[in-house]
Scaffold this active site. Structure first.
Site, PDB file in Angstrom:
ATOM      1  CG  ASP A 201      39.193  32.270  42.092  1.00  0.00           C
ATOM      2  OD1 ASP A 201      38.689  31.468  41.673  1.00  0.00           O
ATOM      3  OD2 ASP A 201      39.465  33.099  41.493  1.00  0.00           O
TER       4      ASP A 201
ATOM      5  CG  HIS B  19      42.853  34.545  44.734  1.00  0.00           C
ATOM      6  ND1 HIS B  19      43.497  35.564  43.758  1.00  0.00           N
ATOM      7  CD2 HIS B  19      41.780  34.372  44.092  1.00  0.00           C
ATOM      8  CE1 HIS B  19      43.197  34.874  42.794  1.00  0.00           C
ATOM      9  NE2 HIS B  19      41.921  35.117  42.900  1.00  0.00           N
TER      10      HIS B  19
ATOM     11  CG  ASP C 170      42.873  32.665  39.929  1.00  0.00           C
ATOM     12  OD1 ASP C 170      43.218  32.712  38.674  1.00  0.00           O
ATOM     13  OD2 ASP C 170      41.402  33.806  40.093  1.00  0.00           O
TER      14      ASP C 170
ATOM     15  CG  ASP D 220      48.919  36.528  41.493  1.00  0.00           C
ATOM     16  OD1 ASP D 220      50.077  36.907  42.340  1.00  0.00           O
ATOM     17  OD2 ASP D 220      48.621  36.732  40.791  1.00  0.00           O
ATOM     18  NE  ARG D 221      43.373  39.155  43.681  1.00  0.00           N
ATOM     19  CZ  ARG D 221      43.313  40.860  43.269  1.00  0.00           C
ATOM     20  NH1 ARG D 221      44.295  41.316  44.852  1.00  0.00           N
ATOM     21  NH2 ARG D 221      43.155  41.492  42.395  1.00  0.00           N
TER      22      ARG D 221
ATOM     23  CG  ASN E 182      42.841  34.898  35.813  1.00  0.00           C
ATOM     24  OD1 ASN E 182      41.842  34.727  36.716  1.00  0.00           O
ATOM     25  ND2 ASN E 182      42.546  36.540  36.090  1.00  0.00           N
ATOM     26  CG  HIS E 183      45.312  35.634  39.325  1.00  0.00           C
ATOM     27  ND1 HIS E 183      45.968  36.230  40.220  1.00  0.00           N
ATOM     28  CD2 HIS E 183      43.904  36.016  39.310  1.00  0.00           C
ATOM     29  CE1 HIS E 183      45.426  37.757  40.269  1.00  0.00           C
ATOM     30  NE2 HIS E 183      44.057  37.372  39.660  1.00  0.00           N
TER      31      HIS E 183
ATOM     32  CG  HIS F 205      39.969  30.500  36.448  1.00  0.00           C
ATOM     33  ND1 HIS F 205      39.929  30.139  37.650  1.00  0.00           N
ATOM     34  CD2 HIS F 205      39.803  31.782  35.872  1.00  0.00           C
ATOM     35  CE1 HIS F 205      39.717  31.162  38.459  1.00  0.00           C
ATOM     36  NE2 HIS F 205      39.867  32.404  37.828  1.00  0.00           N
TER      37      HIS F 205
ATOM     38  NE  ARG G  99      36.076  39.375  35.264  1.00  0.00           N
ATOM     39  CZ  ARG G  99      36.579  38.896  36.332  1.00  0.00           C
ATOM     40  NH1 ARG G  99      38.288  39.360  37.483  1.00  0.00           N
ATOM     41  NH2 ARG G  99      35.997  38.479  37.366  1.00  0.00           N
TER      42      ARG G  99
ATOM     43  CG  HIS H 130      36.779  34.997  36.034  1.00  0.00           C
ATOM     44  ND1 HIS H 130      38.232  35.283  36.790  1.00  0.00           N
ATOM     45  CD2 HIS H 130      36.894  35.560  35.394  1.00  0.00           C
ATOM     46  CE1 HIS H 130      38.925  36.330  35.411  1.00  0.00           C
ATOM     47  NE2 HIS H 130      37.831  36.182  34.965  1.00  0.00           N
TER      48      HIS H 130
END
Length: 659
Positions: A180, A182, A209, A212-213, A241-242, A293, A388, A415
């Site tokens: 990730d 992110h 991923d 995001d963030r 998943n993002h 992932h 989750r 993840h």
């Protein structure tokens, strides 16, 4: 001649013995200090992760609300709601919409003379990727015209790829696997600096991923997609998943795109939806190493994953729906409430048929969500990942069974944030690699990447991007992260104040304000469901009485709402604070012109739908009182940013350092 007397302080043997004892004592002290620090680090990470996963559960719940909300749509034409419908409707509708996107001529997007940034020429070359890196290091902007063209070219390339990519170390010296990112551009740039740029001799696999963030998700995508087009055999991408437009609404990427690209934002977001759905689902290296992932389930079928139409599910978090669902009863004609909210009505009488997924399609959907959302656990077996809210927990027996079935050696996944950037479990057969350092807070974790050669022995490289942590001691860095984690946890307690007080008072029948530590821990866990060591955290969250009991009111006493709204019922204020993030997402969808203003009527209708969906018992009079209170200009509209600021919790007193 006289002789002087000498004083002997002890034999060399005794001196040596004292030195050894002192060294042992110092060593014990040091080891105890390091052990305590490590416990604090792990506890801090546990707090951050628990809150993060609770937010993911909330996002999955919000996804079901979007479906509920669109079931209330009147869908008038020409109202500007087509973008909202595209965001949330079923795959068939998205496919129709994407056909229209293919007709977009990006050459018609004008680049003004005032633009002095980077200009790309297609097909891309190495000089373009180097120029992109140089420009983004200087925080320069890439014009929407080139972004849109890059996304079109990326989509065309990804559509040609299989669901599962097969790589061989014989074609390159080694393969570097990154987890990730992110949106943390500095981590990607550091990886390239330490490990070299992607090239014909330097192969990379990025395991989902990307967005995001962080603040630079768009730049990361542009860099990765550009290298993908220049080195299609040496840079590979798995879906995470993002890589999901519904998840992006909560975690910042949608907002980032709209802020950076304004009027072109919706076009870019629609293209990205298609790109997400065409990203490969997994990669197999040398027929021995499976890279995906999230993880696996006891039903994971690689042959089935290889054969499905992966682009059918635009969002992995949207569950299958029944063939027909009862809607709100007939209560008269629909009522239009304004240009932004004309698609939302509280009085809906339609019963709409929704295509039902077949058993085969449902099975395919479960395969996809399991590989994107699952996590390994020490316990044997496979169980739903309730922490989750999606995917499953899989044990070492599930791992062994799948590896044996497909003659594999190990599973590499991402993840999950790990303190050192990586972790081995299931007897070394499962490797978690996480490449976003300082993920939760400055100093909270290292990042890492994994290098595999033909011997398939994993080699890890750790790093930590930092502009200030090198100036701090390890203890100071841990304290910074710990303080941020505890504050987040205290805000979580404040958001559930009424429920917690009710739970505490069940144990405090005599209203003494005190309960035992075990009672306090049980009450908090029953309300928050965060699976944390509450007894260990107790001293940092509440005050203890002289008899050792917990003064449970103390966990709220140094927090307050920054701008309390006196005209509004306290329970409504608390509820709005608790669901502030969800409401922000919903209002940002309604506010399609991004003016920051929504009408009071739009606010009323949205909240009624939202509270109805979550079964929140707030009467209409309280909502009307709130609407009047937040309409500061008395013009029938509210400034949404001001509204959010009214529900921000601050500390009454200066935060003390945690030791």
């Amino acid at each position: 001649m006289g002789c002087g007397t000498s004083v002997r302080t002890g034999s060399p043997a005794k001196k040596s013995e004292r030195a050894i004892r002192a060294a042992i004592l110092i060593q014990r002290w040091y080891r105890c200090s390091v052990a305590r620090l490590e416990v604090r680090r792990r506890c801090t990470l546990s707090i951050f992760q628990s809150i993060e996963y609770a937010e993911e559960q909330a996002q999955l719940q919000l996804a079901t609300f979007f479906t509920f909300m669109l079931d209330q749509c009147s869908h008038p034409s020409g109202t500007g709601t087509d973008w909202i419908s595209h965001l949330f409707h079923s795959s068939s509708e998205c496919l129709k919409s994407s056909e229209a996107h293919e007709q977009l001529e990006y050459s018609k997007v004008e680049v003004p003379d005032s633009y002095h940034g980077l200009r790309l020429s297609f097909p891309l070359a190495t000089s373009d990727t180097n120029a992109l890196l140089h420009a983004f290091k200087k925080q320069q902007f890439l014009h929407a015209r080139y972004v849109i063209q890059l996304l079109h070219e990326t989509k065309k390339f990804l559509k040609q790829l299989p669901n599962i990519i097969h790589l061989s170390t014989s074609n390159c010296k080694e393969i570097t696997i990154c987890g990730d990112l992110h949106g943390k551009l500095d981590d990607l740039l550091l990886i390239f600096y330490k490990n070299g740029l992607p090239s014909g001799e330097n192969t990379y696999l990025f395991n989902g991923d990307f967005v995001d963030r962080g603040q630079n998700s768009m730049e990361i995508l542009v860099i990765l997609f550009a290298f993908l087009l220049v080195y299609p055999n040496n840079l590979h991408l798995n879906r995470g998943n993002h890589e999901d437009h519904i998840i992006n609404l909560r975690y910042g990427f949608t907002k980032e795109v709209m802020l950076k690209y304004k009027s072109h934002g919706p076009i870019i977001l629609k293209l990205l939806q298609d790109i997400y759905s065409w990203l490969p689902l997994a990669t197999i290296i040398d027929s021995k190493v499976l890279v995906l992932h999230g993880g696996i389930a006891d039903t994971t079928d690689l042959d089935l994953l290889s054969s499905i139409e992966r682009n059918k599910f635009k969002s992995a978090v949207r569950p299958p729906r029944s063939k027909t669902e009862s809607r709100l009863g007939d209560a008269g004609p629909r009522r239009e409430v304004g240009p932004k909210m004309s698609h939302l009505n509280s009085q809906v009488h339609a019963r709409r048929a929704t295509p039902e997924l077949s058993a085969a399609e449902h099975k395919e959907w479960k395969q996809v969500i399991n590989i994107l959302w699952s996590d390994p656990r020490k316990q044997k077996g496979c169980s739903p990942n309730n922490f989750r809210g999606g995917g499953c927990y899989f044990g070492p027996d599930v791992t062994s069974k799948l590896l044996k079935k497909y003659n594999l050696k190990m599973l590499v996944r991402s993840h999950e944030c790990k303190q050192e950037g990586y972790e081995l479990c299931h007897d070394g057969k499962v490797i978690t690699i996480f490449s976003a350092s300082n993920y939760y807070e400055e100093g909270s974790n290292r990042g890492a990447y994994l290098k595999l050669r033909s011997d398939l022995v994993p080699r890890f490289v750790q790093y930590q991007v930092s502009k200030c942590t090198r100036k701090l001691t390890l203890q100071q860095r841990v304290s910074m992260a710990e303080e941020a984690a505890v504050r987040s946890l205290r805000e979580k307690l404040y958001a559930h104040r009424s429920e917690l007080l009710a739970a505490f008072r069940k144990y405090d029948q005599e209203e003494t304000g005190r309960i035992s530590s075990s009672e306090w821990a049980s009450a908090v866990e029953s309300v928050l469901n965060l699976d944390l060591p509450w007894r260990t955290l107790r001293s940092r969250l509440v005050r203890l009485a002289s008899d050792g009991n917990v003064e449970y009111l103390s966990c709220f006493e140094d927090l307050k709402m920054e701008q309390p709204i006196k005209q509004v019922q306290p329970n409504l204020v608390e509820t709005l604070y608790r669901y502030k993030t969800d409401l922000k997402i919903i209002f940002n969808i309604i506010d399609k012109d991004h003016s920051g203003l929504i009408s009071i009527e739009e606010f009323r209708q949205t909240w009624k739908l939202f509270s109805s969906h979550l079964q929140i018992n707030i009467d209409d009079a309280a909502i009307d009182d709130l609407a009047r209170a937040i309409d500061s200009n008395k013009d029938g509209s509210i400034d949404f940013n001001e509204f959010l600021e009214a529900f921000r919790v601050v500390q009454k007193f200066e935060t003390k350092a945690i030791h």
